[in-house]
Design a protein around this motif. Structure first.
Motif, PDB file in Angstrom:
ATOM      1  N   ASP A 116       0.847  -1.149  -0.065  1.00 36.19           N
ATOM      2  CA  ASP A 116       0.163   0.031   0.116  1.00 36.19           C
ATOM      3  C   ASP A 116       0.761   1.397  -0.014  1.00 36.19           C
ATOM      4  O   ASP A 116       1.411   1.754   0.910  1.00 36.19           O
ATOM      5  CB  ASP A 116      -1.018   0.103   1.300  1.00 36.19           C
ATOM      6  N   GLU A 117       1.273   1.832  -1.205  1.00 35.70           N
ATOM      7  CA  GLU A 117       2.101   2.865  -1.192  1.00 35.70           C
ATOM      8  C   GLU A 117       3.083   2.929  -0.480  1.00 35.70           C
ATOM      9  O   GLU A 117       3.490   3.757   0.543  1.00 35.70           O
ATOM     10  CB  GLU A 117       1.188   4.384  -0.937  1.00 35.70           C
ATOM     11  N   PRO A 118       4.036   1.875  -0.981  1.00 33.61           N
ATOM     12  CA  PRO A 118       5.284   1.750  -0.168  1.00 33.61           C
ATOM     13  C   PRO A 118       6.254   2.708  -0.193  1.00 33.61           C
ATOM     14  O   PRO A 118       7.608   2.721   0.424  1.00 33.61           O
ATOM     15  CB  PRO A 118       5.702   0.371  -0.485  1.00 33.61           C
ATOM     16  N   THR A 119       6.175   3.904  -1.277  1.00 38.99           N
ATOM     17  CA  THR A 119       7.435   4.730  -1.434  1.00 38.99           C
ATOM     18  C   THR A 119       6.911   5.970  -1.223  1.00 38.99           C
ATOM     19  O   THR A 119       7.591   7.042  -1.356  1.00 38.99           O
ATOM     20  CB  THR A 119       7.622   4.686  -2.667  1.00 38.99           C
ATOM     21  N   VAL A 120       5.876   6.283  -0.249  1.00 38.18           N
ATOM     22  CA  VAL A 120       5.405   7.814   0.026  1.00 38.18           C
ATOM     23  C   VAL A 120       6.544   8.174   0.985  1.00 38.18           C
ATOM     24  O   VAL A 120       6.944   7.661   1.930  1.00 38.18           O
ATOM     25  CB  VAL A 120       4.117   7.508   0.910  1.00 38.18           C
ATOM     26  N   GLY A 121       6.652   9.405   0.687  1.00 37.05           N
ATOM     27  CA  GLY A 121       7.520  10.469   1.428  1.00 37.05           C
ATOM     28  C   GLY A 121       9.020  10.098   1.597  1.00 37.05           C
ATOM     29  O   GLY A 121       9.839  10.407   2.575  1.00 37.05           O
ATOM     30  N   ILE A 122       9.552   9.425   0.249  1.00 38.81           N
ATOM     31  CA  ILE A 122      11.048   9.263   0.240  1.00 38.81           C
ATOM     32  C   ILE A 122      11.744   9.772  -0.796  1.00 38.81           C
ATOM     33  O   ILE A 122      11.042   9.939  -1.827  1.00 38.81           O
ATOM     34  CB  ILE A 122      11.428   7.697   0.684  1.00 38.81           C
ATOM     35  N   ASP A 123      13.049  10.122  -0.760  1.00 37.36           N
ATOM     36  CA  ASP A 123      13.743  10.622  -2.032  1.00 37.36           C
ATOM     37  C   ASP A 123      13.782   9.401  -3.082  1.00 37.36           C
ATOM     38  O   ASP A 123      13.472   8.562  -3.022  1.00 37.36           O
ATOM     39  CB  ASP A 123      14.949  10.983  -1.331  1.00 37.36           C
ATOM     40  N   PRO A 124      14.084  10.303  -4.534  1.00 35.97           N
ATOM     41  CA  PRO A 124      14.095   9.361  -5.531  1.00 35.97           C
ATOM     42  C   PRO A 124      14.952   8.318  -5.733  1.00 35.97           C
ATOM     43  O   PRO A 124      14.503   7.235  -6.229  1.00 35.97           O
ATOM     44  CB  PRO A 124      14.237  10.489  -6.521  1.00 35.97           C
ATOM     45  N   GLN A 125      16.023   8.483  -5.063  1.00 33.84           N
ATOM     46  CA  GLN A 125      17.153   7.228  -5.087  1.00 33.84           C
ATOM     47  C   GLN A 125      16.465   6.101  -4.265  1.00 33.84           C
ATOM     48  O   GLN A 125      16.559   4.940  -4.599  1.00 33.84           O
ATOM     49  CB  GLN A 125      18.513   7.753  -4.449  1.00 33.84           C
ATOM     50  N   ASN A 160      15.613   2.373  -5.502  1.00 28.35           N
ATOM     51  CA  ASN A 160      15.893   1.179  -4.897  1.00 28.35           C
ATOM     52  C   ASN A 160      14.861   0.150  -4.166  1.00 28.35           C
ATOM     53  O   ASN A 160      14.892  -0.954  -4.700  1.00 28.35           O
ATOM     54  CB  ASN A 160      17.049   1.287  -3.548  1.00 28.35           C
ATOM     55  N   ILE A 161      13.812   0.813  -3.803  1.00 28.73           N
ATOM     56  CA  ILE A 161      12.528   0.061  -3.481  1.00 28.73           C
ATOM     57  C   ILE A 161      12.032  -0.686  -4.668  1.00 28.73           C
ATOM     58  O   ILE A 161      11.462  -1.957  -4.758  1.00 28.73           O
ATOM     59  CB  ILE A 161      11.737   0.693  -2.575  1.00 28.73           C
ATOM     60  N   LEU A 162      11.781   0.148  -5.766  1.00 29.22           N
ATOM     61  CA  LEU A 162      11.129  -0.430  -6.980  1.00 29.22           C
ATOM     62  C   LEU A 162      11.884  -1.647  -7.381  1.00 29.22           C
ATOM     63  O   LEU A 162      11.365  -2.626  -7.821  1.00 29.22           O
ATOM     64  CB  LEU A 162      10.966   0.637  -7.899  1.00 29.22           C
ATOM     65  N   GLU A 163      13.190  -1.408  -7.530  1.00 26.28           N
ATOM     66  CA  GLU A 163      14.225  -2.635  -8.006  1.00 26.28           C
ATOM     67  C   GLU A 163      14.069  -3.905  -7.252  1.00 26.28           C
ATOM     68  O   GLU A 163      13.940  -4.862  -7.653  1.00 26.28           O
ATOM     69  CB  GLU A 163      15.511  -1.939  -7.948  1.00 26.28           C
ATOM     70  N   PHE A 164      13.917  -3.542  -5.981  1.00 29.60           N
ATOM     71  CA  PHE A 164      13.627  -4.688  -5.052  1.00 29.60           C
ATOM     72  C   PHE A 164      12.351  -5.519  -5.313  1.00 29.60           C
ATOM     73  O   PHE A 164      12.202  -6.646  -5.337  1.00 29.60           O
ATOM     74  CB  PHE A 164      13.554  -4.272  -3.593  1.00 29.60           C
ATOM     75  N   ILE A 165      11.293  -4.654  -5.650  1.00 28.21           N
ATOM     76  CA  ILE A 165       9.997  -5.271  -5.834  1.00 28.21           C
ATOM     77  C   ILE A 165      10.086  -5.958  -7.312  1.00 28.21           C
ATOM     78  O   ILE A 165       9.445  -7.113  -7.471  1.00 28.21           O
ATOM     79  CB  ILE A 165       8.978  -4.262  -5.770  1.00 28.21           C
ATOM     80  N   ARG A 166      10.887  -5.343  -7.994  1.00 24.49           N
ATOM     81  CA  ARG A 166      10.742  -6.056  -9.502  1.00 24.49           C
ATOM     82  C   ARG A 166      11.619  -7.618  -9.222  1.00 24.49           C
ATOM     83  O   ARG A 166      11.152  -8.343  -9.702  1.00 24.49           O
ATOM     84  CB  ARG A 166      11.604  -5.172 -10.284  1.00 24.49           C
ATOM     85  N   ASN A 167      12.517  -7.572  -8.462  1.00 25.22           N
ATOM     86  CA  ASN A 167      13.211  -8.617  -8.340  1.00 25.22           C
ATOM     87  C   ASN A 167      12.231  -9.866  -7.267  1.00 25.22           C
ATOM     88  O   ASN A 167      12.448 -11.210  -7.798  1.00 25.22           O
ATOM     89  CB  ASN A 167      14.410  -8.652  -7.304  1.00 25.22           C
ATOM     90  N   LEU A 168      11.408  -9.132  -6.658  1.00 26.19           N
ATOM     91  CA  LEU A 168      10.321 -10.047  -5.891  1.00 26.19           C
ATOM     92  C   LEU A 168       9.517 -10.711  -7.113  1.00 26.19           C
ATOM     93  O   LEU A 168       9.104 -11.977  -6.822  1.00 26.19           O
ATOM     94  CB  LEU A 168       9.507  -9.312  -4.898  1.00 26.19           C
ATOM     95  N   ARG A 169       9.008 -10.004  -8.006  1.00 28.50           N
ATOM     96  CA  ARG A 169       8.203 -10.217  -9.037  1.00 28.50           C
ATOM     97  C   ARG A 169       8.855 -11.379  -9.854  1.00 28.50           C
ATOM     98  O   ARG A 169       8.258 -12.396 -10.138  1.00 28.50           O
ATOM     99  CB  ARG A 169       8.040  -9.169  -9.842  1.00 28.50           C
ATOM    100  N   ALA A 170      10.037 -11.266  -9.978  1.00 27.18           N
ATOM    101  CA  ALA A 170      10.862 -12.465 -10.767  1.00 27.18           C
ATOM    102  C   ALA A 170      11.014 -13.686 -10.189  1.00 27.18           C
ATOM    103  O   ALA A 170      10.818 -14.853 -10.497  1.00 27.18           O
ATOM    104  CB  ALA A 170      12.111 -11.852 -11.214  1.00 27.18           C
TER     105      ALA A 170
END
Lengths: 310, 377
Positions: free
Chosen positions: A159-168, A172-182
């Motif tokens: 549920d909106e796991p990247t709210v309120g954090i800087d772009p970098q 990192n979190i989006l990349e981690f989530i992509r790996n989970l999908r894999a």
């Protein structure tokens, strides 16, 4: 078979219909994005899917079984990452992960071993013993995410796991989530960030005022606008009305009109240069015309009449 | 069960990470125990206390053992030899005790004074010693009468005589005004009960309210944790916090304030643990019923002070009007103190606190059920 199937889910709070007959499915190895502005009904939907709220109507199936027929079994299959940082700030990252692992049903030994793995995957090993309250916003978000992964859930609700954090940190979190999908995890991802939904999700559901307005892949949603491009005209449209232009609506679909801007998509598969000529012949003095690929924002605009960012 | 323990242990760890916890758990109550104990010190000891006594039995024959049984029947608190230094008095039974008695010769028992023990202790032990001697002589006389002239009496017939109900007995009670707990014997249980209630209400209520605000309770509920497991885990964590405070104050009371914790320490501990269950359940209930954390603290302080005043934590109920004692029966603090005063100040045994324990148990069960019923995530 889908890991998550939501059928005509509805929830009302007083006079407000928070979720109105929402249906969708999430398959293994898929990230399904639920895109909508704040208050659209995303969190209420996740709350019903995870068992925090009982739906007024509709049904949730987890791995083919109705959630409320065996809620504890369903909870063992899923991991939930809430929007807020629901962690113990006074405890260390390691202590948090171990605790939530034990809550998910792991033995103390398994929780410890899995925590070591996850700390490495989240690149937090060197800060494992520090109290979470001393972490940066991005590190807290990573621990918040990790706390839902201890038991290797087959279905992950984010549920909106990247709210309120800087772009970098977000990248990192989006990349981690992509790996989970894999790894085959089915992921339901709610967000109000268009870029996240566009770059991360295989399928996207657009939700507003509790209703699922459209769903599909990014290209399927773009197709709804009549092709893979939209025209943005800049002119004085204060006194202009497309309704008065003969045959205009047969050739173009208006996505948005303001006093200075008109965004349209061509109806049918037509040559862009022909479309451009027709637009330049409109009875207004056009100052600028640009051609662009339609974004999710354009789709949202067409569906709701307002921008997602508003 | 495993999850209840995990939740409780994690909560205890969290409580003890707050520096302010140490002030409210230890420093503040300690100061109040000292001040109130000093202000409430009485002229004498409470009645029917049982000062500890050490008995050195050098007689290996059966009459030594018989005499020990007679002393125990007089409600003497007999110490283990390893606790010799805490004994108020020492009674020595000589090696020839049985042999002399069988030959109808007199025997001298030794009655030794312990260090730092008062005259009141001497009197109390002496009275019980004399009563034990009278009882033993009576039993020996009866045994000798039943034995043929010149014959010697044996252990079995003597014990059979002892087991019989005495044809005449004396039931002595205090006349006039009831005794009043005083000094540290009053201030230690009073403050322990008050601060247990206050701390467990505040920690419980605030924790539940804060975890609801930051989403931790919701996160717990999306795990395979039942609502009952969550409530019981929270109560268990608060009880553990209570046990930490109880252990500290029993230790401090015994070694710093020299409070006589009575002959039945397990009953004192059990009373306090049951009371911690009541307070912990009420803490979870307050947290469930209130929304804002600042409001929770106010409600908890007010409720605990009210219960402390009505329950007799600030002054002995014995010095107030009878109505106050009746009102105290409506509070868990009143019942807890009633039990603790019986055990600590009046020398009663476990049987005397069965009713207060049962009532506290009922308070705990009701508070626990209400906490589970109204728990919100």
């Amino acid at each position: 078979m889908s890991l998550l199937k939501v059928e005509r889910l509805s929830k009302t709070f007083g006079a407000t219909r928070a979720v109105d007959s929402v249906s969708f499915e999430v398959h293994p190895g898929e990230i399904y994005g639920l895109l909508g502005p704040n208050g659209a009904g995303k969190t209420t939907s996740i709350s019903m899917i995870s068992g925090l709220l009982k739906p007024d109507a509709g049904e949730v199936f987890v791995a083919g079984t109705a959630f409320w027929s065996a809620p504890q079994t369903a909870k063992r299959i899923m991991g939930v990452v809430p929007q807020e940082l629901a962690i113990y700030e006074e405890l260390s990252g390691r202590e948090n992960l171990e605790f939530w692992g034990r809550m998910a049903g792991l033995s103390a030994r398994d929780a410890k071993a899995r925590t070591t793995e996850l700390l490495a995957a989240l690149t937090l090993t060197d800060r494992a013993k520090d109290a979470v309250k001393n972490y940066s916003g991005g590190m807290k978000r990573r621990i918040n995410l990790g706390c839902a992964l201890l038991h290797r859930p087959k279905l992950l609700l984010l549920d909106e796991p990247t709210v309120g954090i800087d772009p970098q940190a977000r990248l990192n979190i989006l990349e981690f989530i992509r790996n989970l999908r894999a790894t085959g995890t089915a992921i339901l991802y709610t967000t109000h960030y268009l870029e996240e939904a566009e770059s991360l999700c295989q399928r996207i559901g657009i939700i507003d005022h509790g209703r699922l307005l459209a769903e599909g892949t990014l290209s399927e949603l773009q197709e709804r606008l009549g092709g893979d491009r939209v025209f943005v005209l800049e002119a004085d449209f204060k006194n202009a009305s497309p309704d008065a232009w003969a045959g205009f609506h047969d050739r173009f679909r208006v996505i948005q009109k303001s006093e200075q801007q008109l965004i349209v998509a061509a109806v049918g598969a037509r040559d862009p240069s022909d479309c451009l000529k027709e637009l330049l012949n409109l009875p207004v003095r056009v100052e600028n015309v640009s051609l662009k690929r339609p974004s999710l924002n354009d789709v949202f605009l067409q569906l709701t009449g307002r921008e997602l960012r508003e | 069960m495993k999850r209840i323990l995990d939740i409780g242990h994690t909560d205890l760890r969290l409580f003890l990470k707050h520096k302010s916890a140490y002030i409210w758990l230890f420093a503040m109550p300690l100061a109040f125990v000292y001040i109130m104990g000093f202000a409430n010190r009485g002229a004498g000891q409470p009645y029917n206390r049982t000062p500890p006594v050490l008995i050195e039995n050098a007689d290996t024959n059966f009459l030594g053992r018989i005499f020990l049984a007679e002393l125990s029947a007089q409600n003497l608190w007999v110490l283990d030899p390893t606790n010799r230094e805490t004994a108020a008095r020492v009674i020595r039974i000589p090696a020839n005790f049985t042999a002399n008695a069988r030959q109808y010769k007199p025997t001298q028992l030794q009655f030794l004074k312990g260090e730092d023990s008062g005259e009141a202790d001497t009197a109390l032990i002496e009275v019980r010693l004399v009563r034990a001697l009278i009882a033993m002589n009576g039993h020996l006389l009866e045994a000798a009468t039943q034995t043929n002239a010149g014959g010697t009496f044996a252990e079995a017939p003597l014990r059979a005589i002892m087991a019989r109900t005495n044809p005449v007995s004396l039931n002595a009670k205090f006349a006039g005004r009831k005794p009043v707990p005083s000094g540290f014997n009053f201030s230690l249980p009073g403050n322990l009960v008050m601060y247990l209630m206050m701390n467990l209400l505040i920690f419980g209520g605030n924790t539940i309210a804060a975890e609801r605000r930051n989403g931790v309770l919701k996160r717990l509920m999306v795990h395979p944790v039942t609502r009952l497991e969550l409530v019981m885990g929270k109560i268990y964590g608060l009880m553990l916090l209570g046990v930490v405070q109880i252990l500290f104050f029993l230790a401090v009371g015994k070694w710093l304030f020299h409070v006589n914790l009575g002959a039945n320490l397990p009953a004192v501990a059990l009373t306090l643990v049951v009371f911690a269950w009541v307070a912990g359940s009420l803490g979870v209930l307050v947290g469930s019923l209130s929304a804002a954390e600042d409001r929770v603290t106010g409600i908890c302080v007010l409720a605990s002070l009210l219960m402390a005043a009505l329950g007799g934590c600030w002054w002995p109920l014995e010095i107030g009007p009878p109505l106050m004692k009746t009102i105290s029966l409506g509070t868990p603090t009143g019942w807890a103190l009633q039990a603790l005063h019986q055990l600590i100040s009046f020398g009663s045994g476990f049987a005397a606190v069965l009713v207060p324990l049962a009532v506290l148990g009922a308070f705990g069960a009701v508070a626990n059920l209400l906490a589970a019923r109204f728990f919100r995530n």
